[in-house]
Design a protein around this motif. Structure first.
Motif, PDB file in Angstrom:
ATOM      1  N   MET A 236       0.812  -1.150  -0.238  1.00 24.03           N
ATOM      2  CA  MET A 236       0.060  -0.033   0.042  1.00 24.03           C
ATOM      3  C   MET A 236       0.805   1.302   0.207  1.00 24.03           C
ATOM      4  O   MET A 236       1.935   1.385   0.782  1.00 24.03           O
ATOM      5  CB  MET A 236      -0.878  -0.061   1.294  1.00 24.03           C
ATOM      6  CG  MET A 236      -1.659   1.228   1.261  1.00 24.03           C
ATOM      7  SD  MET A 236      -3.267   0.928   2.443  1.00 24.03           S
ATOM      8  CE  MET A 236      -2.406   0.526   3.808  1.00 24.03           C
ATOM      9  N   ILE A 237       0.657   2.093  -0.951  1.00 26.39           N
ATOM     10  CA  ILE A 237       1.376   3.364  -0.907  1.00 26.39           C
ATOM     11  C   ILE A 237       0.499   4.563  -0.437  1.00 26.39           C
ATOM     12  O   ILE A 237      -0.641   4.651  -0.997  1.00 26.39           O
ATOM     13  CB  ILE A 237       1.837   3.662  -2.462  1.00 26.39           C
ATOM     14  CG1 ILE A 237       2.636   2.385  -3.042  1.00 26.39           C
ATOM     15  CG2 ILE A 237       2.494   5.034  -2.501  1.00 26.39           C
ATOM     16  CD1 ILE A 237       3.189   2.500  -4.370  1.00 26.39           C
TER      17      ILE A 237
ATOM     18  N   HIS B 267      -4.679  -0.633  15.605  1.00 26.75           N
ATOM     19  CA  HIS B 267      -4.550  -1.537  16.509  1.00 26.75           C
ATOM     20  C   HIS B 267      -3.439  -1.242  17.689  1.00 26.75           C
ATOM     21  O   HIS B 267      -2.381  -0.776  17.410  1.00 26.75           O
ATOM     22  CB  HIS B 267      -3.774  -3.058  15.978  1.00 26.75           C
ATOM     23  CG  HIS B 267      -3.644  -4.043  16.796  1.00 26.75           C
ATOM     24  ND1 HIS B 267      -2.132  -4.057  17.435  1.00 26.75           N
ATOM     25  CD2 HIS B 267      -4.449  -4.899  17.469  1.00 26.75           C
ATOM     26  CE1 HIS B 267      -2.412  -5.054  18.296  1.00 26.75           C
ATOM     27  NE2 HIS B 267      -3.683  -5.826  18.346  1.00 26.75           N
ATOM     28  N   THR B 268      -4.052  -1.431  18.830  1.00 28.12           N
ATOM     29  CA  THR B 268      -3.066  -1.372  19.953  1.00 28.12           C
ATOM     30  C   THR B 268      -3.296  -2.805  20.689  1.00 28.12           C
ATOM     31  O   THR B 268      -4.767  -3.127  20.983  1.00 28.12           O
ATOM     32  CB  THR B 268      -2.959  -0.596  21.089  1.00 28.12           C
ATOM     33  OG1 THR B 268      -4.268  -0.072  21.748  1.00 28.12           O
ATOM     34  CG2 THR B 268      -2.987   1.132  20.327  1.00 28.12           C
ATOM     35  N   THR B 269      -2.670  -3.337  21.417  1.00 33.53           N
ATOM     36  CA  THR B 269      -3.002  -4.724  22.329  1.00 33.53           C
ATOM     37  C   THR B 269      -3.797  -4.340  23.276  1.00 33.53           C
ATOM     38  O   THR B 269      -4.774  -5.034  23.779  1.00 33.53           O
ATOM     39  CB  THR B 269      -1.674  -5.370  22.774  1.00 33.53           C
ATOM     40  OG1 THR B 269      -0.916  -5.636  21.626  1.00 33.53           O
ATOM     41  CG2 THR B 269      -1.904  -6.592  23.481  1.00 33.53           C
ATOM     42  N   GLU B 270      -3.638  -3.260  23.965  1.00 33.95           N
ATOM     43  CA  GLU B 270      -4.425  -2.782  24.994  1.00 33.95           C
ATOM     44  C   GLU B 270      -5.804  -2.483  24.577  1.00 33.95           C
ATOM     45  O   GLU B 270      -6.771  -2.978  25.374  1.00 33.95           O
ATOM     46  CB  GLU B 270      -3.780  -1.566  25.926  1.00 33.95           C
ATOM     47  CG  GLU B 270      -2.573  -1.674  26.551  1.00 33.95           C
ATOM     48  CD  GLU B 270      -1.429  -1.680  25.308  1.00 33.95           C
ATOM     49  OE1 GLU B 270      -0.460  -2.492  25.622  1.00 33.95           O
ATOM     50  OE2 GLU B 270      -1.510  -1.055  24.438  1.00 33.95           O
TER      51      GLU B 270
ATOM     52  N   ASP C  42       2.816  -4.382   8.376  1.00 33.45           N
ATOM     53  CA  ASP C  42       2.507  -3.104   8.412  1.00 33.45           C
ATOM     54  C   ASP C  42       0.750  -3.017   8.712  1.00 33.45           C
ATOM     55  O   ASP C  42       0.264  -2.189   9.369  1.00 33.45           O
ATOM     56  CB  ASP C  42       2.782  -2.010   7.495  1.00 33.45           C
ATOM     57  CG  ASP C  42       4.296  -1.925   7.514  1.00 33.45           C
ATOM     58  OD1 ASP C  42       4.874  -1.896   8.701  1.00 33.45           O
ATOM     59  OD2 ASP C  42       4.890  -1.979   6.507  1.00 33.45           O
ATOM     60  N   PHE C  43      -0.152  -3.730   8.016  1.00 29.92           N
ATOM     61  CA  PHE C  43      -1.299  -3.603   7.965  1.00 29.92           C
ATOM     62  C   PHE C  43      -1.982  -4.830   7.362  1.00 29.92           C
ATOM     63  O   PHE C  43      -1.461  -5.721   6.672  1.00 29.92           O
ATOM     64  CB  PHE C  43      -1.643  -2.446   7.109  1.00 29.92           C
ATOM     65  CG  PHE C  43      -1.397  -2.906   5.513  1.00 29.92           C
ATOM     66  CD1 PHE C  43      -2.609  -3.545   4.752  1.00 29.92           C
ATOM     67  CD2 PHE C  43      -0.228  -2.441   5.022  1.00 29.92           C
ATOM     68  CE1 PHE C  43      -2.391  -3.713   3.419  1.00 29.92           C
ATOM     69  CE2 PHE C  43      -0.050  -2.818   3.456  1.00 29.92           C
ATOM     70  CZ  PHE C  43      -1.041  -3.340   2.740  1.00 29.92           C
TER      71      PHE C  43
ATOM     72  N   LEU D 293       2.537   2.128  12.230  1.00 29.31           N
ATOM     73  CA  LEU D 293       2.052   2.829  11.103  1.00 29.31           C
ATOM     74  C   LEU D 293       1.035   3.805  11.401  1.00 29.31           C
ATOM     75  O   LEU D 293       1.058   4.904  10.807  1.00 29.31           O
ATOM     76  CB  LEU D 293       1.308   1.575  10.060  1.00 29.31           C
ATOM     77  CG  LEU D 293       0.739   2.262   8.883  1.00 29.31           C
ATOM     78  CD1 LEU D 293       1.617   2.910   8.201  1.00 29.31           C
ATOM     79  CD2 LEU D 293       0.184   1.129   8.038  1.00 29.31           C
ATOM     80  N   ALA D 294       0.140   3.358  12.262  1.00 26.95           N
ATOM     81  CA  ALA D 294      -0.907   4.498  12.606  1.00 26.95           C
ATOM     82  C   ALA D 294      -0.154   5.813  13.088  1.00 26.95           C
ATOM     83  O   ALA D 294      -0.725   6.932  12.754  1.00 26.95           O
ATOM     84  CB  ALA D 294      -1.701   3.937  13.918  1.00 26.95           C
TER      85      ALA D 294
END
Length: 398
Positions: free
Chosen positions: A85-86, A195-198, A103-104, A235-236
């Motif tokens: 993805m660009i 995404h975050t694990t928390e 990354d995604f 990435l976010a």
């Protein structure tokens, strides 16, 4: 001898016990049930077992000809091919090239349009992606996202502030299924969850397992975004800096204040994904203990889901020779959600015992609902709610 009402209730409650819960869970999680994946022999065994248990208790099937089974039309979508993805900024020289899985992940859930391409598409941050009038909350207020890609935080505002929503107790607005559906209602072409694990409650590896392997979707599910995906925390953070925030936390704080000032749009220059589709028929299991008198039309619902992940193939490497080989593992699903299905059976036993002692109870009807394809995104429950004619106002939550 006369039995007091309290003694009747105690006797019925005793039907919900660890021994019976364990016995039913052991059956449902046994190797013969092969992880209870929808549309497989494991489903057939599960349906037969549930039917035999509920028939013994005098429950009836509410569907045509007294059936306990509600067919749910699904499509199996194969593992996705995903391109790089660009993404670039229209106002600076910044440009990023990102690798799928690292990354995604981004796939399509459309059962009839399995190849999707995104080119020159605006990317906009929309906070939590929630429209909740009862909480005076609208992340889409003042934004036009039609045909665009939205970047969305996982969970709901209460995760960060106890005075918002229900605090740390996540509401349906925090679930990824809601975020996908709301983005589609707003007319977005694509959605990426941060995404975050928390906030998600599970690591990135879980996203990879659940979003890159083949999966089930509802046929004719109505409007869904062309592409649905997740991005890693790193990435976010990179994207949010280009959008105008110092870091992920400053973007969260802006989202908590529902502020959209200063947000810049980025541009997805190119991305494509493709997969193939085949039909699958699975079933919701529904059993009814009929009530009495004037309240029989009111329904108390107990629910869980019967499905799990079935048999999973994993690539492994022989450390001595370096050769790769494939290993199969049965995802038995004892806790998720065999135990809850066992609880449904035990609850039915308790209600039946009470009925044996006091024939005029329950006054309200009791419905036991075991959904299919919950692990795929609440598909069985979604289908049941769409096509079942019960009046929601007459259903008590149980």
């Amino acid at each position: 001898a006369m039995v007091s009402r309290q003694e009747s209730i105690t006797d019925a409650k005793n039907k919900i016990n660890a021994e019976d819960l364990l016995e039913h869970t052991k059956v449902l999680a046994s190797p013969e049930y092969a992880g209870r994946y929808p549309g497989t022999l494991g489903e057939t065994k599960t349906m037969n077992y549930l039917q035999s248990q509920f028939q013994k208790l005098g429950a009836v099937g509410p569907f045509k000809n007294g059936s306990f089974f509600q067919p749910v039309p699904l499509s199996n979508l194969t593992r996705s091919d995903m391109s790089q993805m660009i993404i670039s900024s229209p106002t600076t020289n910044w440009r990023g090239v990102y690798t799928p899985q690292q990354d995604f992940v981004a796939v399509t859930s459309r059962s009839t349009e399995c190849s999707q391409e995104i080119t020159s598409n605006p990317l906009i941050f929309v906070g939590f992606g929630i429209v909740a009038p009862e909480y005076d909350w609208d992340d889409y207020r003042g934004l036009d996202v039609k045909g665009k890609t939205v970047l969305v935080l996982v969970n709901d505002p209460g995760f960060y502030r106890p005075d918002l929503f229900k605090g740390k107790t996540m509401t349906y607005y925090g679930r990824w299924t809601y975020k996908y559906a709301e983005a589609a209602r707003q007319g977005a072409r694509a959605i990426f969850l941060i995404h975050t694990t928390e906030t998600a409650g599970y690591p990135w590896s879980t996203v990879l397992v659940t979003k890159t392997m083949s999966n089930l979707v509802l046929q004719n599910a109505g409007h869904v975004c062309n592409v649905e995906g997740w991005v890693t925390t790193s990435l976010a953070t990179e994207l949010l800096k280009e959008i105008g925030y110092t870091d992920l936390n400053s973007a969260i704080q802006a989202a908590l204040s529902q502020s959209i000032e200063g947000r810049k749009e980025l541009l997805i220059e190119s991305y494509s994904t493709s997969r193939s589709s085949s039909p699958v028929v699975s079933n919701n299991f529904v059993a009814l203990l009929k009530g009495h008198e004037d309240l029989a039309k009111e329904v108390i619902v107990y629910s869980g889901h019967w499905d799990h992940f079935g048999i999973v193939k994993r690539k492994k490497k022989n450390e001595a020779t370096g050769e790769e080989y494939e290993e199969t593992e049965i995802k038995a699903g004892a806790r998720d959600n065999g135990l809850s299905v066992a609880a449904l059976i035990c609850l039915a036993m308790a209600h039946r015992r009470l009925q044996d002692i006091e024939p005029d109870v329950p006054r309200r009807s009791i419905l036991f609902f075991a959904a299919t394809a919950e692990e795929q995104g609440l598909l069985g429950a979604d289908y049941y709610c769409r096509v079942t004619n019960e009046n929601p106002d007459e259903i008590s939550s149980g």
